[in-house]
Write an enzyme that holds these catalytic residues in place. Structure first.
Site, PDB file in Angstrom:
ATOM      1  N   TYR A  18       0.835  -1.221   0.000  1.00 36.90           N
ATOM      2  CA  TYR A  18       0.000   0.000   0.000  1.00 36.90           C
ATOM      3  C   TYR A  18       0.868   1.270   0.000  1.00 36.90           C
ATOM      4  N   ILE A  19       1.609   1.500   1.069  1.00 41.67           N
ATOM      5  CA  ILE A  19       2.371   2.759   1.170  1.00 41.67           C
ATOM      6  C   ILE A  19       3.566   2.731   0.207  1.00 41.67           C
ATOM      7  N   ASP A  38       9.891  -7.117  -3.452  1.00 42.70           N
ATOM      8  CA  ASP A  38       8.727  -7.501  -2.639  1.00 42.70           C
ATOM      9  C   ASP A  38       8.507  -8.995  -2.892  1.00 42.70           C
ATOM     10  N   LEU A  40       5.602 -10.345  -2.541  1.00 49.54           N
ATOM     11  CA  LEU A  40       4.169 -10.388  -2.909  1.00 49.54           C
ATOM     12  C   LEU A  40       3.328 -11.126  -1.873  1.00 49.54           C
ATOM     13  N   ASN A  42       1.744  -9.846   0.604  1.00 48.31           N
ATOM     14  CA  ASN A  42       0.503  -9.096   0.883  1.00 48.31           C
ATOM     15  C   ASN A  42       0.232  -8.071  -0.215  1.00 48.31           C
ATOM     16  N   SER A 132       6.134   3.473  13.144  1.00 48.29           N
ATOM     17  CA  SER A 132       4.692   3.600  13.351  1.00 48.29           C
ATOM     18  C   SER A 132       4.415   4.344  14.648  1.00 48.29           C
ATOM     19  N   ALA A 133       3.292   5.043  14.682  1.00 39.68           N
ATOM     20  CA  ALA A 133       2.863   5.699  15.915  1.00 39.68           C
ATOM     21  C   ALA A 133       2.630   4.674  17.021  1.00 39.68           C
ATOM     22  N   THR A 134       2.511   3.427  16.633  1.00 42.49           N
ATOM     23  CA  THR A 134       2.279   2.371  17.610  1.00 42.49           C
ATOM     24  C   THR A 134       3.471   2.237  18.576  1.00 42.49           C
ATOM     25  N   TYR A 160       3.905  -6.601  17.306  1.00 43.26           N
ATOM     26  CA  TYR A 160       4.131  -5.804  16.086  1.00 43.26           C
ATOM     27  C   TYR A 160       4.804  -4.473  16.430  1.00 43.26           C
ATOM     28  N   LYS A 164       8.781  -2.703  15.595  1.00 39.21           N
ATOM     29  CA  LYS A 164       9.108  -1.360  15.083  1.00 39.21           C
ATOM     30  C   LYS A 164      10.097  -0.664  16.023  1.00 39.21           C
ATOM     31  N   TYR A 188       4.545   6.727  11.175  1.00 33.60           N
ATOM     32  CA  TYR A 188       3.273   7.053  10.515  1.00 33.60           C
ATOM     33  C   TYR A 188       2.137   6.967  11.514  1.00 33.60           C
TER      34      TYR A 188
HETATM   35  P1  NAD Z   1       1.523  -3.694   3.030  1.00 33.78           P
HETATM   36  O1  NAD Z   1       1.313  -5.044   3.610  1.00 33.78           O
HETATM   37  O2  NAD Z   1       0.576  -3.211   2.002  1.00 33.78           O
HETATM   38  O3  NAD Z   1       3.000  -3.588   2.430  1.00 33.78           O
HETATM   39  C1  NAD Z   1       4.078  -4.351   2.927  1.00 33.78           C
HETATM   40  C2  NAD Z   1       4.713  -5.042   1.741  1.00 33.78           C
HETATM   41  O4  NAD Z   1       5.815  -5.822   2.205  1.00 33.78           O
HETATM   42  C3  NAD Z   1       3.754  -6.000   1.041  1.00 33.78           C
HETATM   43  O5  NAD Z   1       3.767  -5.724  -0.347  1.00 33.78           O
HETATM   44  C4  NAD Z   1       4.330  -7.378   1.338  1.00 33.78           C
HETATM   45  O6  NAD Z   1       4.106  -8.290   0.264  1.00 33.78           O
HETATM   46  C5  NAD Z   1       5.789  -7.054   1.534  1.00 33.78           C
HETATM   47  N1  NAD Z   1       6.505  -8.025   2.353  1.00 33.78           N
HETATM   48  C6  NAD Z   1       6.101  -8.586   3.525  1.00 33.78           C
HETATM   49  N2  NAD Z   1       7.052  -9.438   3.964  1.00 33.78           N
HETATM   50  C7  NAD Z   1       8.069  -9.407   3.059  1.00 33.78           C
HETATM   51  C8  NAD Z   1       9.310 -10.060   2.954  1.00 33.78           C
HETATM   52  N3  NAD Z   1       9.712 -10.955   3.875  1.00 33.78           N
HETATM   53  N4  NAD Z   1      10.089  -9.812   1.885  1.00 33.78           N
HETATM   54  C9  NAD Z   1       9.693  -8.942   0.938  1.00 33.78           C
HETATM   55  N5  NAD Z   1       8.530  -8.287   0.971  1.00 33.78           N
HETATM   56  C10 NAD Z   1       7.713  -8.519   2.031  1.00 33.78           C
HETATM   57  O7  NAD Z   1       1.595  -2.663   4.246  1.00 33.78           O
HETATM   58  P2  NAD Z   1       1.636  -1.076   4.256  1.00 33.78           P
HETATM   59  O8  NAD Z   1       0.415  -0.609   4.914  1.00 33.78           O
HETATM   60  O9  NAD Z   1       2.005  -0.557   2.935  1.00 33.78           O
HETATM   61  O10 NAD Z   1       2.826  -0.846   5.278  1.00 33.78           O
HETATM   62  C11 NAD Z   1       4.144  -0.581   4.835  1.00 33.78           C
HETATM   63  C12 NAD Z   1       5.037  -0.412   6.047  1.00 33.78           C
HETATM   64  O11 NAD Z   1       4.534   0.655   6.831  1.00 33.78           O
HETATM   65  C13 NAD Z   1       5.104  -1.617   6.955  1.00 33.78           C
HETATM   66  O12 NAD Z   1       6.419  -1.728   7.465  1.00 33.78           O
HETATM   67  C14 NAD Z   1       4.133  -1.279   8.068  1.00 33.78           C
HETATM   68  O13 NAD Z   1       4.467  -1.932   9.255  1.00 33.78           O
HETATM   69  C15 NAD Z   1       4.338   0.210   8.166  1.00 33.78           C
HETATM   70  N6  NAD Z   1       3.200   0.944   8.725  1.00 33.78           N
HETATM   71  C16 NAD Z   1       1.956   0.786   8.183  1.00 33.78           C
HETATM   72  C17 NAD Z   1       0.875   1.478   8.715  1.00 33.78           C
HETATM   73  C18 NAD Z   1      -0.520   1.279   8.185  1.00 33.78           C
HETATM   74  O14 NAD Z   1      -1.478   1.564   8.897  1.00 33.78           O
HETATM   75  N7  NAD Z   1      -0.710   0.848   6.957  1.00 33.78           N
HETATM   76  C19 NAD Z   1       1.083   2.344   9.790  1.00 33.78           C
HETATM   77  C20 NAD Z   1       2.361   2.504  10.308  1.00 33.78           C
HETATM   78  C21 NAD Z   1       3.417   1.790   9.758  1.00 33.78           C
HETATM   79  C1  WQD Z   2      -8.868   3.092  14.067  1.00 33.13           C
HETATM   80  C2  WQD Z   2     -10.011   3.346  15.039  1.00 33.13           C
HETATM   81  C3  WQD Z   2     -10.611   1.413  16.343  1.00 33.13           C
HETATM   82  C4  WQD Z   2     -12.048  -1.069  13.127  1.00 33.13           C
HETATM   83  C5  WQD Z   2      -3.575   0.385  13.564  1.00 33.13           C
HETATM   84  C6  WQD Z   2      -2.345  -0.186  14.202  1.00 33.13           C
HETATM   85  C7  WQD Z   2      -1.228   0.805  14.122  1.00 33.13           C
HETATM   86  C8  WQD Z   2      -1.021   1.319  12.693  1.00 33.13           C
HETATM   87  C9  WQD Z   2      -2.291   1.765  12.074  1.00 33.13           C
HETATM   88  C10 WQD Z   2       0.704   0.025  11.628  1.00 33.13           C
HETATM   89  C11 WQD Z   2      -9.774   2.695  16.393  1.00 33.13           C
HETATM   90  C12 WQD Z   2     -11.738   1.832  15.438  1.00 33.13           C
HETATM   91  C13 WQD Z   2     -11.516  -0.018  13.846  1.00 33.13           C
HETATM   92  C14 WQD Z   2     -13.431  -1.376  13.257  1.00 33.13           C
HETATM   93  C15 WQD Z   2     -13.637   0.444  14.812  1.00 33.13           C
HETATM   94  N1  WQD Z   2      -0.522   0.299  11.824  1.00 33.13           N
HETATM   95  N2  WQD Z   2     -12.291   0.710  14.675  1.00 33.13           N
HETATM   96  N3  WQD Z   2     -14.169  -0.585  14.084  1.00 33.13           N
HETATM   97  O1  WQD Z   2      -5.830   0.745  15.671  1.00 33.13           O
HETATM   98  O2  WQD Z   2      -5.468   3.211  15.230  1.00 33.13           O
HETATM   99  O3  WQD Z   2      -3.938   1.559  14.268  1.00 33.13           O
HETATM  100  O4  WQD Z   2      -3.280   0.743  12.208  1.00 33.13           O
HETATM  101  O5  WQD Z   2       1.673   0.437  12.189  1.00 33.13           O
HETATM  102  O6  WQD Z   2      -0.102   0.150  14.590  1.00 33.13           O
HETATM  103  O7  WQD Z   2      -2.623  -0.485  15.553  1.00 33.13           O
HETATM  104  O8  WQD Z   2      -6.185   1.729  13.359  1.00 33.13           O
HETATM  105  O9  WQD Z   2      -7.896   1.527  11.621  1.00 33.13           O
HETATM  106  O10 WQD Z   2      -7.553  -0.392  13.216  1.00 33.13           O
HETATM  107  O11 WQD Z   2      -8.575   1.704  14.046  1.00 33.13           O
HETATM  108  O12 WQD Z   2     -14.364   1.094  15.560  1.00 33.13           O
HETATM  109  O13 WQD Z   2     -13.952  -2.306  12.641  1.00 33.13           O
HETATM  110  O14 WQD Z   2     -11.178   2.723  14.501  1.00 33.13           O
HETATM  111  O15 WQD Z   2     -11.107   1.012  17.572  1.00 33.13           O
HETATM  112  O16 WQD Z   2     -10.297   3.564  17.352  1.00 33.13           O
HETATM  113  P1  WQD Z   2      -5.410   1.794  14.766  1.00 33.13           P
HETATM  114  P2  WQD Z   2      -7.574   1.061  12.993  1.00 33.13           P
END
Ligand code: NAD
Ligand code: WQD
Length: 360
Positions: A18-19, A38, A40, A42, A132-134, A160, A164, A188
């Site tokens: 995605y990102i 990648d 692939l 996910n 991540s903000a997590t 998870y 990070k 993020y």
């Molecule tokens: P995503 O799953 O869409 O993208 C991750 C990609 O990594 C996928 O294309 C997957 O196929 C690939 N991948 C997984 N394991 C792999 C491996 N062993 N080797 C090669 N490729 C591999 O997720 P995203 O939402 O795009 O997230 C991208 C990054 O940002 C991740 O590190 C995630 O933890 C971080 N992040 C995401 C969010 C969010 O909410 N989406 C928030 C904060 C941080």
């Molecule tokens: C957002 C809000 C839920 C689903 C997660 C990870 C975080 C980061 C981003 C990677 C919350 C509420 C959700 C539903 C709901 N990822 N909710 N019904 O939990 O803020 O963050 O993704 O790093 O690490 O924890 O995101 O989209 O899951 O939830 O009410 O079916 O929506 O309770 O308040 P979150 P989220």
């Protein structure tokens, strides 16, 4: 600010995700060369076609697992021009990480260590990392830490999040040990939205975990309703507060960070929040997305989800001051773009979708 030489080549791990796909696209638009790796797990290779369709340039793509150092080395050998890395590849489901933590540590932590070793071998000394903000865990346990500054003490509450946090420390140690190297740790907040063209977006495999992808599935009739997790939070409507950031803004944040790393005077490891600084509740999101779709989306009230916190809103000032980056897109635009994406691609990048389009 130093501008990177156009045509620097950036390796993007997880670049079909995605990102990663949005960042690959924005980098190409800004004049960089992009090499994606990648496995692939996910994502779909179709994103490479979509990126080319939008910007007219096709990124190089290698189906490689980042934990496979020999395969990774082959990529560095094939592209000696690579001068920096943006590392997205990881597993990202909070719930799953509590079920199979060892896999999360193997891929998310082991993968990064492997990548850093190969980078060192091939003299690549700049890395942008997807944090991540997590990593903050529950910032409301500290006074005056909402909105959350980078100085907030870290304390993730699930495996998870800990991957990070460990990655941040590993990268910091690597930069300290390798003079001349530089790293950006980008924390993020809640990425959302899709490309305004409707061609690129999030394609969750299996059941999505996040609010907006779930709402997208409700809007296209794949899911009957959404559950609102918790209505007894201390917010204006009782639901939890998050900082939703349009994925195009987020992708541009990576370019701003990369430009910082190409500044020869920046030789350190630093963390920046990438968020909008604006908090929205679950009901705010439900309302905004329903407005974009043009009808009320059904929901039911449910208990709090385990591990959720009241408020994760960024203080994004440091990125504005030091990277000259801030969000430009609104939540409304994110909702409209998400709706365009799910409406045009109800099955994401999968084959059956193309057939549905042809049948229209
Ligand atoms: P995503 O799953 O869409 O993208 C991750 C990609 O990594 C996928 O294309 C997957 O196929 C690939 N991948 C997984 N394991 C792999 C491996 N062993 N080797 C090669 N490729 C591999 O997720 P995203 O939402 O795009 O997230 C991208 C990054 O940002 C991740 O590190 C995630 O933890 C971080 N992040 C995401 C969010 C969010 O909410 N989406 C928030 C904060 C941080
Ligand atoms: C957002 C809000 C839920 C689903 C997660 C990870 C975080 C980061 C981003 C990677 C919350 C509420 C959700 C539903 C709901 N990822 N909710 N019904 O939990 O803020 O963050 O993704 O790093 O690490 O924890 O995101 O989209 O899951 O939830 O009410 O079916 O929506 O309770 O308040 P979150 P989220």
């Amino acid at each position: 600010m130093h501008m990177a030489t156009p045509k620097e080549t950036v390796l993007i791990t997880g670049g079909t995700g995605y990102i990663g796909s949005f960042t690959s696209l924005e980098l190409l638009v800004a004049g960089y060369n992009v090499v994606i790796v990648d496995n692939l797990y996910n994502s779909s290779e179709e994103t490479v076609n979509r990126i080319e369709l939008i910007c007219g340039t096709r990124p190089a793509f290698h189906k490689v697992d980042v934990t496979d150092s020999e395969a990774l080395e082959r990529v560095f050998k094939a592209h000696p021009e690579i001068s920096s890395v943006i590392h997205f590849a990881a597993l990202k489901s909070v719930g799953e990480s509590t079920e199979i933590p060892a896999e999360y540590y193997r891929i998310n932590v082991g993968g990064t260590a492997q990548l850093l070793s190969v980078m060192k071998k091939y003299n690549v000394d700049k890395i942008v990392f997807s944090s991540s903000a997590t990593v903050y865990g529950d910032a409301t346990r500290y006074p005056d830490m909402i909105p959350i500054p980078e100085t907030c003490p870290l304390g993730p509450t699930n495996p998870y999040g800990r991957t990070k946090w460990f990655n941040e420390m590993i990268i910091e140690d690597h930069v300290k040990a390798n003079p001349g190297s530089a790293a950006a740790l980008l924390r993020y907040f809640n990425p959302c939205g899709a490309h305004p063209s409707g061609l690129l977006g999030e394609d969750p495999q299996g059941v999505p975990y996040n609010l907006l992808p779930l709402l997208g599935q409700v809007a296209v009739g794949k899911r009957p309703k959404i559950q609102v997790y918790g209505t007894d939070y201390d917010s204006h409507d009782g639901t939890a507060i998050r900082d939703y950031i349009h994925v195009v803004d987020l992708a541009q944040g990576h370019i701003a960070a990369l430009e910082k790393l190409y500044d020869p005077s920046f030789q350190t490891c630093k963390a920046w929040n990438l968020g909008s600084g604006r908090g929205s509740t679950v009901f705010d999101i439900l309302r905004a997305f329903s407005k974009a779709v043009g009808r009320e989306l059904p929901y039911e009230l449910a208990p709090r989800r385990a591990g959720d916190v009241l408020d994760l809103t960024a203080k994004p000032d440091l990125a504005r001051q030091e990277l000259n980056w801030y969000t430009k897109k609104t939540l409304e635009e994110a909702c409209e773009d998400l709706w365009r994406w799910v409406k045009n691609n109800p099955s994401g990048y999968r084959e059956e979708y193309k057939q549905e389009l042809l049948d229209e």
